[in-house]
Design a protein around this motif. Structure first.
Motif, short mmCIF file in Angstrom:
data_model
loop_
_atom_site.label_atom_id
_atom_site.label_comp_id
_atom_site.label_asym_id
_atom_site.label_seq_id
_atom_site.Cartn_x
_atom_site.Cartn_y
_atom_site.Cartn_z
N PHE A 1 64.46 -28.91 28.14
CA PHE A 1 65.36 -29.36 27.08
C PHE A 1 65.67 -28.22 26.11
CE2 PHE A 1 66.17 -31.57 22.99
CZ PHE A 1 67.32 -32.25 23.37
N GLN A 2 64.66 -27.41 25.81
CA GLN A 2 64.90 -26.25 24.95
C GLN A 2 65.86 -25.27 25.61
OE1 GLN A 2 61.04 -24.67 24.03
NE2 GLN A 2 60.45 -26.41 22.77
N ILE A 3 65.71 -25.06 26.91
CA ILE A 3 66.62 -24.17 27.64
C ILE A 3 68.04 -24.75 27.64
CG2 ILE A 3 67.16 -23.18 29.90
CD1 ILE A 3 64.15 -23.09 30.46
N PHE A 4 68.15 -26.08 27.76
CA PHE A 4 69.46 -26.74 27.71
C PHE A 4 70.15 -26.47 26.37
CE2 PHE A 4 71.77 -30.58 26.35
CZ PHE A 4 72.80 -30.57 27.28
N LEU A 5 69.44 -26.68 25.27
CA LEU A 5 70.02 -26.44 23.95
C LEU A 5 70.35 -24.96 23.76
CD1 LEU A 5 67.78 -28.71 21.69
CD2 LEU A 5 70.04 -29.22 22.61
N ALA A 6 69.45 -24.09 24.23
CA ALA A 6 69.70 -22.66 24.09
C ALA A 6 70.94 -22.24 24.88
CB ALA A 6 68.48 -21.88 24.57
N THR A 7 71.14 -22.82 26.07
CA THR A 7 72.30 -22.47 26.88
C THR A 7 73.60 -22.86 26.19
OG1 THR A 7 71.03 -22.70 28.93
CG2 THR A 7 73.43 -22.83 29.11
N ILE A 8 73.62 -24.01 25.53
CA ILE A 8 74.81 -24.42 24.77
C ILE A 8 75.10 -23.39 23.68
CG2 ILE A 8 75.83 -26.20 23.34
CD1 ILE A 8 75.42 -26.97 26.28
N CYS B 1 78.14 -18.53 21.80
CA CYS B 1 78.17 -17.12 21.40
C CYS B 1 79.13 -16.32 22.27
CB CYS B 1 76.77 -16.52 21.48
SG CYS B 1 75.61 -17.12 20.23
N VAL B 2 79.08 -16.55 23.59
CA VAL B 2 79.99 -15.85 24.50
C VAL B 2 81.44 -16.18 24.15
CG1 VAL B 2 80.74 -15.66 26.91
CG2 VAL B 2 78.31 -15.72 26.36
N THR B 3 81.72 -17.45 23.84
CA THR B 3 83.08 -17.87 23.51
C THR B 3 83.58 -17.18 22.24
OG1 THR B 3 82.63 -20.03 24.51
CG2 THR B 3 84.54 -19.87 23.06
N ILE B 4 82.72 -17.13 21.22
CA ILE B 4 83.11 -16.48 19.96
C ILE B 4 83.34 -14.99 20.17
CG2 ILE B 4 82.32 -15.91 17.64
CD1 ILE B 4 80.84 -18.60 17.64
N LEU B 5 82.44 -14.33 20.91
CA LEU B 5 82.60 -12.90 21.17
C LEU B 5 83.88 -12.62 21.97
CD1 LEU B 5 78.93 -11.92 22.09
CD2 LEU B 5 80.18 -11.27 20.03
N ALA B 6 84.16 -13.49 22.94
CA ALA B 6 85.38 -13.31 23.74
C ALA B 6 86.62 -13.44 22.87
CB ALA B 6 85.41 -14.33 24.88
N PHE B 7 86.62 -14.40 21.94
CA PHE B 7 87.78 -14.56 21.05
C PHE B 7 87.94 -13.33 20.15
CE2 PHE B 7 89.24 -15.74 16.76
CZ PHE B 7 90.56 -16.06 17.07
N ALA C 1 67.17 -6.52 29.70
CA ALA C 1 66.08 -7.45 29.36
C ALA C 1 66.41 -8.23 28.10
CB ALA C 1 64.77 -6.68 29.18
N SER C 2 67.65 -8.64 27.93
CA SER C 2 68.03 -9.41 26.75
C SER C 2 69.27 -10.22 27.08
CB SER C 2 68.34 -8.48 25.57
OG SER C 2 69.50 -7.72 25.83
N ASN C 3 69.48 -11.28 26.31
CA ASN C 3 70.68 -12.07 26.49
C ASN C 3 71.93 -11.33 26.03
OD1 ASN C 3 70.28 -14.58 27.80
ND2 ASN C 3 69.15 -15.34 26.04
N GLY C 4 71.75 -10.29 25.20
CA GLY C 4 72.90 -9.49 24.80
C GLY C 4 73.61 -8.89 26.00
N VAL D 1 71.87 -10.29 36.23
CA VAL D 1 71.60 -9.37 35.12
C VAL D 1 70.18 -9.60 34.62
CG1 VAL D 1 72.29 -8.65 32.81
CG2 VAL D 1 74.02 -9.36 34.46
N GLY D 2 69.36 -8.58 34.70
CA GLY D 2 68.00 -8.70 34.18
C GLY D 2 67.00 -9.26 35.16
N ARG D 3 67.45 -10.13 36.08
CA ARG D 3 66.59 -10.69 37.12
C ARG D 3 65.27 -11.21 36.56
NH1 ARG D 3 68.89 -6.33 38.16
NH2 ARG D 3 67.09 -5.03 37.73
N GLY D 4 65.35 -12.15 35.61
CA GLY D 4 64.16 -12.78 35.07
C GLY D 4 63.60 -12.11 33.84
N LEU D 5 64.20 -11.00 33.38
CA LEU D 5 63.69 -10.30 32.21
C LEU D 5 64.22 -10.90 30.91
CD1 LEU D 5 63.99 -6.62 33.48
CD2 LEU D 5 61.93 -8.01 33.32
#
Length: 428
Positions: A200-207, A212-218, A291-294, A371-375
């Motif tokens: 559930f935490q991963i679900f919320l984090a993915t949203i 973040c990706v949408t805002i950066l793309a805009f 090794a980051s979501n960035g 990207v990162g393969r689990g890192l």
């Protein structure tokens, strides 16, 4: 109309009905199979915690390397022993003078919290945090050496290997047990309510990640779309269009792997930093950007940039440019022109671009897996993949997929409300 109806029925309606039916169908695999499924879930959660800990240790190692690179001009003592293997210097700078000295005992409250399998001591509860937020206690990179960090990495990697082997064995046993005892199915909400807290935490984090990706793309695409839509030179327009389209003539996976080659520790970006003298790759220095979501955000913005650029470009292109000239003649600043003239006109295009980018990002499996393969922290799409193809739990995977679909639909409705656009505006 007939082809459109066939497309909708075969490729949208029937698969969605099948997924919804599976999502609300609970499979009772019997006591032994249920126990095995629970053990598999726990093993996956443990692997997730190990990956998070390894990511923290890798970041800590990079921080120590960066500190060592800064300290090298002042610390010349290590050159006294030409046969000693270079080690990162500690804050005191003395440990490098004696290559045969025994390591000093680690503090009692060191970073054992990074190991989720260590026995907790005292009030150290850092191992309870699955996302590895560093606690206030414990050693920091200022008091730890590379050797100490690697000493923690080795048992984690060993434990991860044991867990992966255990998961493969348990999944084979679960499949055999389910086939022997059969399955009792019933309609229920258990596939949703049995979602673990980590999932559930991963679900919320993915949203949040997809947002973040949408805002950066805009932020990146709006200036480009405006420049393309308002240019008066046909040659310049052609060059801008070609520059946008040419990269997308290449397969998406190849574009993802090209970014991996740029961001890896031995990649192009670190090579450039080495060329500028900021790091020394031969000494093992370098930043593991993957090794980051960035890094995942960067690759996703690049992968889905056209889905944001063209809807905004199409709407701005229909704007009467005389309105921009009139606003400028009346003394409006550039910011006010965009805020009062361009952005209100471009709202339908922004809404379409945001919807498409968000949904593609939230459901992407190729980018976060490659990207990162689990890192980096897991995305919910990776959890769904494992539910289907590793845990062999299609019904729970369907429930997870339906939860993500509902979240995307909520985002679409919220987006339409924020931009005050309807279906007709989006269709244009």
């Amino acid at each position: 109309m007939g082809l459109a109806a066939l497309w909708i029925v075969l490729l949208i309606v029937l698969p969605q009905f099948s997924m919804i039916e599976r999502a609300f169908t609970y499979e009772d695999r019997g006591g032994a199979a249920a126990t095995l499924a629970l053990e598999i879930d726990r093993a996956y959660e443990e692997v997730f915690q190990i990956n998070t800990s390894l990511e923290e240790l890798d970041a800590e190692k990079d921080a120590v390397n960066a500190g060592e690179a800064t300290a090298k001009p002042q610390d010349g003592a290590s050159s006294l022993n030409p046969f000693a293997t270079p080690e990162p210097s500690t804050p005191s700078g003395a440990s490098g003078l004696n290559p045969f000295a025994e390591e000093s005992p680690a503090p009692s409250n060191d970073a054992t919290g990074l190991n989720p399998f260590a026995e907790p001591s005292g009030n150290d509860t850092s191992g309870l945090n699955p996302f590895g937020t560093p606690s206030s206690g414990g050693a920091t990179s200022a008091t730890r050496t590379i050797a100490e960090i690697e000493a923690e990495v080795e048992p984690l990697l060993a434990r991860k290997g044991e867990l992966e082997a255990k998961i493969a064995t348990l999944e084979a046993e679960e499949k055999a047990t389910s086939e022997s005892v059969g399955l009792d199915t019933s309609y229920s909400l258990k596939n949703f309510t049995m979602m673990s807290s980590i999932h559930f935490q991963i679900f919320l984090a993915t949203i949040a990640y997809a947002l973040c990706v949408t805002i950066l793309a805009f932020i990146m695409c709006y200036p480009v779309a405006y420049a393309v839509a308002t240019t008066t030179s046909r040659n310049k327009l052609a060059i801008l269009m070609i520059g946008l389209l040419i990269p997308y003539a290449i397969n998406e996976l190849l574009r993802i792997f090209s970014w991996i080659m740029i961001l890896e520790k031995q990649g192009i970006l670190n090579g450039l930093l080495d060329l500028l003298g900021i790091i020394n790759l031969e000494a093992g220095e370098g930043f593991r950007f993957v090794a980051s979501n960035g890094a995942v955000f960067t690759v996703m913005v690049y992968a889905y940039v056209l889905f944001m650029v063209f809807p905004i470009y199409n709407t701005i292109d229909t704007l009467d440019k005389n309105q921009i000239e009139a606003a400028r003649d009346l003394g409006a600043s550039t910011w006010r022109i965009h805020w009062r003239v361009v952005l209100p006109h471009a709202k339908p295009g922004i809404a379409v671009g945001a919807i498409m980018t968000f949904m593609l990002s939230a459901g992407s499996i190729a980018v976060p897996s490659a990207v990162g393969r689990g890192l980096h922290p897991d995305w919910f799409s990776q959890v769904i993949y494992r539910r289907f193809f590793e845990a062999d739990s299609w019904n729970q995977g369907a429930a997870y997929s339906l939860a993500l679909l509902v979240a995307c639909i909520v985002f679409i409705l919220f987006n339409m409300w924020v931009f005050r656009v309807g279906i007709r505006d989006i269709a244009k």
